[in-house]
Write a protein that holds these residues in place. Sequence first.
Motif, PDB file in Angstrom:
ATOM      1  N   SER A  33      70.299  88.438  64.590  1.00  0.00           N
ATOM      2  CA  SER A  33      69.496  89.616  64.264  1.00  0.00           C
ATOM      3  C   SER A  33      68.213  89.218  63.523  1.00  0.00           C
ATOM      4  CB  SER A  33      70.328  90.571  63.408  1.00  0.00           C
ATOM      5  OG  SER A  33      69.555  91.616  62.913  1.00  0.00           O
ATOM      6  N   GLY A  34      68.350  88.365  62.529  1.00  0.00           N
ATOM      7  CA  GLY A  34      67.182  87.904  61.784  1.00  0.00           C
ATOM      8  C   GLY A  34      66.197  87.165  62.663  1.00  0.00           C
ATOM      9  N   TYR A  35      66.711  86.312  63.547  1.00  0.00           N
ATOM     10  CA  TYR A  35      65.856  85.552  64.459  1.00  0.00           C
ATOM     11  C   TYR A  35      65.111  86.485  65.415  1.00  0.00           C
ATOM     12  CZ  TYR A  35      64.427  82.386  68.164  1.00  0.00           C
ATOM     13  OH  TYR A  35      63.696  81.707  69.106  1.00  0.00           O
ATOM     14  N   ILE A  36      65.821  87.421  66.002  1.00  0.00           N
ATOM     15  CA  ILE A  36      65.193  88.362  66.943  1.00  0.00           C
ATOM     16  C   ILE A  36      64.102  89.168  66.241  1.00  0.00           C
ATOM     17  CG2 ILE A  36      65.571  90.424  68.360  1.00  0.00           C
ATOM     18  CD1 ILE A  36      68.362  89.256  69.019  1.00  0.00           C
ATOM     19  N   MET A  37      64.370  89.582  65.011  1.00  0.00           N
ATOM     20  CA  MET A  37      63.375  90.356  64.258  1.00  0.00           C
ATOM     21  C   MET A  37      62.086  89.551  64.080  1.00  0.00           C
ATOM     22  SD  MET A  37      62.879  93.331  62.720  1.00  0.00           S
ATOM     23  CE  MET A  37      64.346  94.067  62.052  1.00  0.00           C
TER      24      MET A  37
END
Length: 88
Positions: A33-37
Amino acid sequence: MNNKYKKLAASIVLDAIGFIPVPFLDLLWAPVSGYIMTKMYKGKTGKIAGIVSFLEEILPLDIIPTFTIMWIYTYVINKKKEDSIIEV
């Protein structure tokens, strides 16, 4: 469909994935999730949102639609700030 509305649709889907109450899924989903954001939203704002998204998913705060909030910030709130700047 406009690119910003594609991001909105993706944000809603990603938030829905984050809401799935499966034990230990958050441990896998939080870094993703953090990476995609950070890939969806560039720069310092994207990095901060990535950290917030990671923390929101790793902690029991899965009721916050982080991706959708970031979309609103980027395309509604921040857009109003840009529109209100008067060029001299």
